[in-house]
Write a protein that holds these residues in place. Structure first.
Motif, PDB file in Angstrom:
ATOM      1  N   MET A   1      67.465  -5.499 -14.983  1.00  0.00           N
ATOM      2  CA  MET A   1      67.274  -4.095 -15.327  1.00  0.00           C
ATOM      3  C   MET A   1      66.026  -3.567 -14.628  1.00  0.00           C
ATOM      4  O   MET A   1      64.984  -4.218 -14.607  1.00  0.00           O
ATOM      5  N   ILE A   2      66.122  -2.387 -13.995  1.00  0.00           N
ATOM      6  CA  ILE A   2      65.014  -1.825 -13.246  1.00  0.00           C
ATOM      7  C   ILE A   2      64.437  -0.647 -14.006  1.00  0.00           C
ATOM      8  O   ILE A   2      65.152   0.272 -14.366  1.00  0.00           O
ATOM      9  N   ASP A   3      63.119  -0.671 -14.262  1.00  0.00           N
ATOM     10  CA  ASP A   3      62.477   0.474 -14.887  1.00  0.00           C
ATOM     11  C   ASP A   3      61.614   1.183 -13.852  1.00  0.00           C
ATOM     12  O   ASP A   3      61.594   0.825 -12.681  1.00  0.00           O
ATOM     13  N   ARG A   4      60.881   2.203 -14.262  1.00  0.00           N
ATOM     14  CA  ARG A   4      60.092   2.964 -13.290  1.00  0.00           C
ATOM     15  C   ARG A   4      59.074   2.079 -12.584  1.00  0.00           C
ATOM     16  O   ARG A   4      58.859   2.209 -11.382  1.00  0.00           O
ATOM     17  N   ARG A   5      58.417   1.195 -13.313  1.00  0.00           N
ATOM     18  CA  ARG A   5      57.403   0.361 -12.685  1.00  0.00           C
ATOM     19  C   ARG A   5      58.023  -0.567 -11.652  1.00  0.00           C
ATOM     20  O   ARG A   5      57.499  -0.745 -10.553  1.00  0.00           O
ATOM     21  N   ALA A   6      59.170  -1.176 -12.001  1.00  0.00           N
ATOM     22  CA  ALA A   6      59.836  -2.062 -11.051  1.00  0.00           C
ATOM     23  C   ALA A   6      60.326  -1.297  -9.837  1.00  0.00           C
ATOM     24  O   ALA A   6      60.344  -1.811  -8.719  1.00  0.00           O
ATOM     25  N   LEU A   7      60.722  -0.042 -10.049  1.00  0.00           N
ATOM     26  CA  LEU A   7      61.237   0.746  -8.944  1.00  0.00           C
ATOM     27  C   LEU A   7      60.168   0.984  -7.894  1.00  0.00           C
ATOM     28  O   LEU A   7      60.476   1.156  -6.714  1.00  0.00           O
TER      29      LEU A   7
ATOM     30  N   LEU B   1      68.161  26.202 -19.237  1.00  0.00           N
ATOM     31  CA  LEU B   1      67.360  25.244 -18.486  1.00  0.00           C
ATOM     32  C   LEU B   1      66.548  24.434 -19.491  1.00  0.00           C
ATOM     33  O   LEU B   1      65.839  25.006 -20.327  1.00  0.00           O
ATOM     34  N   GLY B   2      66.653  23.110 -19.417  1.00  0.00           N
ATOM     35  CA  GLY B   2      65.916  22.235 -20.311  1.00  0.00           C
ATOM     36  C   GLY B   2      64.649  21.732 -19.645  1.00  0.00           C
ATOM     37  O   GLY B   2      64.704  21.127 -18.577  1.00  0.00           O
ATOM     38  N   TYR B   3      63.504  22.001 -20.279  1.00  0.00           N
ATOM     39  CA  TYR B   3      62.214  21.602 -19.733  1.00  0.00           C
ATOM     40  C   TYR B   3      61.674  20.360 -20.445  1.00  0.00           C
ATOM     41  O   TYR B   3      62.079  20.035 -21.561  1.00  0.00           O
ATOM     42  N   VAL B   4      60.718  19.719 -19.817  1.00  0.00           N
ATOM     43  CA  VAL B   4      59.973  18.526 -20.295  1.00  0.00           C
ATOM     44  C   VAL B   4      60.865  17.526 -21.053  1.00  0.00           C
ATOM     45  O   VAL B   4      60.585  17.205 -22.211  1.00  0.00           O
ATOM     46  N   PRO B   5      61.911  17.007 -20.426  1.00  0.00           N
ATOM     47  CA  PRO B   5      62.799  16.059 -21.103  1.00  0.00           C
ATOM     48  C   PRO B   5      62.131  14.718 -21.406  1.00  0.00           C
ATOM     49  O   PRO B   5      62.653  13.939 -22.208  1.00  0.00           O
ATOM     50  N   PHE B   6      60.966  14.474 -20.786  1.00  0.00           N
ATOM     51  CA  PHE B   6      60.236  13.237 -21.053  1.00  0.00           C
ATOM     52  C   PHE B   6      59.069  13.464 -22.014  1.00  0.00           C
ATOM     53  O   PHE B   6      58.187  12.624 -22.135  1.00  0.00           O
ATOM     54  N   GLY B   7      59.069  14.627 -22.688  1.00  0.00           N
ATOM     55  CA  GLY B   7      57.999  14.897 -23.639  1.00  0.00           C
ATOM     56  C   GLY B   7      56.633  14.907 -22.999  1.00  0.00           C
ATOM     57  O   GLY B   7      55.676  14.368 -23.557  1.00  0.00           O
ATOM     58  N   ARG B   8      56.528  15.515 -21.813  1.00  0.00           N
ATOM     59  CA  ARG B   8      55.274  15.529 -21.040  1.00  0.00           C
ATOM     60  C   ARG B   8      54.739  14.113 -20.868  1.00  0.00           C
ATOM     61  O   ARG B   8      53.538  13.847 -21.018  1.00  0.00           O
ATOM     62  N   SER B   9      55.642  13.188 -20.551  1.00  0.00           N
ATOM     63  CA  SER B   9      55.368  11.763 -20.288  1.00  0.00           C
ATOM     64  C   SER B   9      55.076  10.956 -21.544  1.00  0.00           C
ATOM     65  O   SER B   9      54.965   9.727 -21.482  1.00  0.00           O
ATOM     66  N   ASN B  10      54.981  11.609 -22.695  1.00  0.00           N
ATOM     67  CA  ASN B  10      54.695  10.876 -23.922  1.00  0.00           C
ATOM     68  C   ASN B  10      55.790   9.864 -24.246  1.00  0.00           C
ATOM     69  O   ASN B  10      55.525   8.784 -24.777  1.00  0.00           O
ATOM     70  N   LEU B  11      57.042  10.203 -23.912  1.00  0.00           N
ATOM     71  CA  LEU B  11      58.145   9.292 -24.225  1.00  0.00           C
ATOM     72  C   LEU B  11      58.017   7.968 -23.477  1.00  0.00           C
ATOM     73  O   LEU B  11      58.344   6.914 -24.020  1.00  0.00           O
ATOM     74  N   PHE B  12      57.549   8.016 -22.245  1.00  0.00           N
ATOM     75  CA  PHE B  12      57.386   6.770 -21.495  1.00  0.00           C
ATOM     76  C   PHE B  12      56.293   5.898 -22.105  1.00  0.00           C
ATOM     77  O   PHE B  12      56.377   4.670 -22.072  1.00  0.00           O
ATOM     78  N   LYS B  13      55.278   6.529 -22.679  1.00  0.00           N
ATOM     79  CA  LYS B  13      54.244   5.758 -23.363  1.00  0.00           C
ATOM     80  C   LYS B  13      54.817   5.090 -24.605  1.00  0.00           C
ATOM     81  O   LYS B  13      54.473   3.950 -24.924  1.00  0.00           O
ATOM     82  N   ARG B  14      55.702   5.794 -25.302  1.00  0.00           N
ATOM     83  CA  ARG B  14      56.278   5.241 -26.527  1.00  0.00           C
ATOM     84  C   ARG B  14      57.177   4.037 -26.251  1.00  0.00           C
ATOM     85  O   ARG B  14      57.265   3.119 -27.065  1.00  0.00           O
ATOM     86  N   VAL B  15      57.867   4.046 -25.107  1.00  0.00           N
ATOM     87  CA  VAL B  15      58.811   2.960 -24.828  1.00  0.00           C
ATOM     88  C   VAL B  15      58.202   1.881 -23.942  1.00  0.00           C
ATOM     89  O   VAL B  15      58.906   0.944 -23.544  1.00  0.00           O
ATOM     90  N   ALA B  16      56.917   1.990 -23.627  1.00  0.00           N
ATOM     91  CA  ALA B  16      56.276   0.999 -22.765  1.00  0.00           C
ATOM     92  C   ALA B  16      56.479  -0.408 -23.335  1.00  0.00           C
ATOM     93  O   ALA B  16      56.165  -0.671 -24.494  1.00  0.00           O
ATOM     94  N   GLY B  17      57.032  -1.289 -22.531  1.00  0.00           N
ATOM     95  CA  GLY B  17      57.273  -2.665 -22.955  1.00  0.00           C
ATOM     96  C   GLY B  17      58.579  -2.888 -23.682  1.00  0.00           C
ATOM     97  O   GLY B  17      58.953  -4.036 -23.943  1.00  0.00           O
ATOM     98  N   ALA B  18      59.285  -1.806 -24.020  1.00  0.00           N
ATOM     99  CA  ALA B  18      60.564  -1.925 -24.733  1.00  0.00           C
ATOM    100  C   ALA B  18      61.718  -1.864 -23.736  1.00  0.00           C
ATOM    101  O   ALA B  18      61.635  -1.186 -22.706  1.00  0.00           O
ATOM    102  N   GLN B  19      62.789  -2.553 -24.039  1.00  0.00           N
ATOM    103  CA  GLN B  19      63.979  -2.558 -23.207  1.00  0.00           C
ATOM    104  C   GLN B  19      64.959  -1.472 -23.651  1.00  0.00           C
ATOM    105  O   GLN B  19      65.074  -1.179 -24.845  1.00  0.00           O
ATOM    106  N   VAL B  20      65.640  -0.879 -22.697  1.00  0.00           N
ATOM    107  CA  VAL B  20      66.721   0.047 -23.031  1.00  0.00           C
ATOM    108  C   VAL B  20      67.797  -0.737 -23.792  1.00  0.00           C
ATOM    109  O   VAL B  20      68.184  -1.822 -23.371  1.00  0.00           O
TER     110      VAL B  20
END
Length: 311
Positions: free
Chosen positions: A1-7, A223-242
């Motif tokens: 599985m590839i995440d943003r960091r691996a990409l 138009l849907g804005y900030v779908p990543f919660g202004r990057s907060n969502l990536f902080k919440r899932v850091a280290g977690a697998q999809v």
């Protein structure tokens, strides 16, 4: 599985696109599209925003990454570029890049009018739109929205006039403040607008209660804005697998997970995550390919995110 960091290890550029896994590559025939209700014109469901990281590079006149991002957007089948005069140099830089790449006419240019506090000057509002046309280097704008409902009636009067004169194709309104939702709903009910722009993510679902259902009822594109919660969502899932079950809807990365949730709502026409990095643009585009989560899966997705830490 590839995440943003691996990409990051792929070193993605336009020249190395073939090194990227097939499921992270979009194409003109692959991206899902949705119609603009007022006309039936179809738009690819993933676009590009120009605040945040895009704006930061634009303000520094750092064009390399932004050039790659805009080229990828067009080459891979997307077209909606969302900007605003208040996003620093984003308008001017995007217009310059598009002209140099010869893609200005391929982009769906969506910009905004800004609140002019204490002023209801129609002439200045018109001049503001004309300045956006000049910066973007086009003969007409595809969409102009009243930003955060500022000077709403004056701005709408101007936009209706410009639409009638053929200088803009669509008009609308935006708000990113929940305290303005009542005013937004009132505008949606009373005015003939083509679009609204609102914040919407898996952790910010307030607009599901009234705004998105009303958009469907009134035939208004979203138009849907900030779908990543202004990057907060990536902080919440850091280290977690999809979750493994998410692959049933083609979600292998968290970016796809968050984007497909937003697109999974039938009211959403286009989602416009901002980025300045080609590798993230590719990953975002892949969120608009393949199956979307049904209502049952969307509930599982909400539960999965709600169970994550918020800090």
């Amino acid at each position: 599985m590839i995440d943003r960091r691996a990409l990051l290890s792929h070193g993605v550029t336009c020249a190395s696109l073939t090194l990227v896994p097939r499921w992270l590559r979009a194409g003109a025939s692959d991206l899902l599209t949705r119609p603009i209700p007022s006309t039936g014109e179809r738009l690819p469901v993933i676009g590009l925003g120009s605040s945040a990281s895009f704006e930061h590079l634009a303000n520094r006149d750092d064009l390399h990454g932004l050039t790659e991002v805009l080229k990828l957007m067009i080459d891979q089948g997307a077209k909606v570029f969302d900007t605003a005069p208040s996003y620093g140099a984003s308008e001017a830089v995007a217009g310059r890049i598009a002209k140099e790449l010869g893609i200005a006419e391929k982009i769906f240019w969506a910009t905004k009018t800004e609140p002019s506090y204490g002023s209801d000057d129609v002439a200045s509002a018109r001049a503001e739109v004309e300045e956006s046309i000049r910066k973007l280097g086009v003969k007409k704008l595809d969409l102009v929205q009243v930003h955060n409902l500022g000077n709403l009636q004056t701005k709408l009067t101007v936009l209706k006039d410009l639409k009638g004169r053929g200088l803009i194709r669509y008009l609308g309104v935006t708000t990113t403040f929940s305290g303005q939702y009542s005013e937004l709903l009132n505008c949606m009910r009373k005015e003939h607008i083509d679009f609204i722009g609102i914040d919407y993510s898996i952790q910010d679902r307030e607009v599901e209660k009234q705004i998105l259902p009303l958009a469907i009822d009134r035939g208004i594109a979203v138009l849907g804005y900030v779908p990543f919660g202004r990057s907060n969502l990536f902080k919440r899932v850091a280290g977690a697998q999809v979750p493994g079950w998410a692959e049933e809807a083609g979600m292998k990365t968290w970016a796809q997970f968050f984007l497909k949730f937003v697109i999974g709502h039938p009211a959403i026409t286009v989602v416009t995550p901002a980025t300045s990095q080609p590798k993230h643009m590719l990953e975002n585009l892949s969120g608009g390919i393949g199956p979307l989560p049904d209502e049952a899966m969307r509930k599982r997705m909400i539960a999965a995110v709600d169970n994550l830490p918020r800090g």
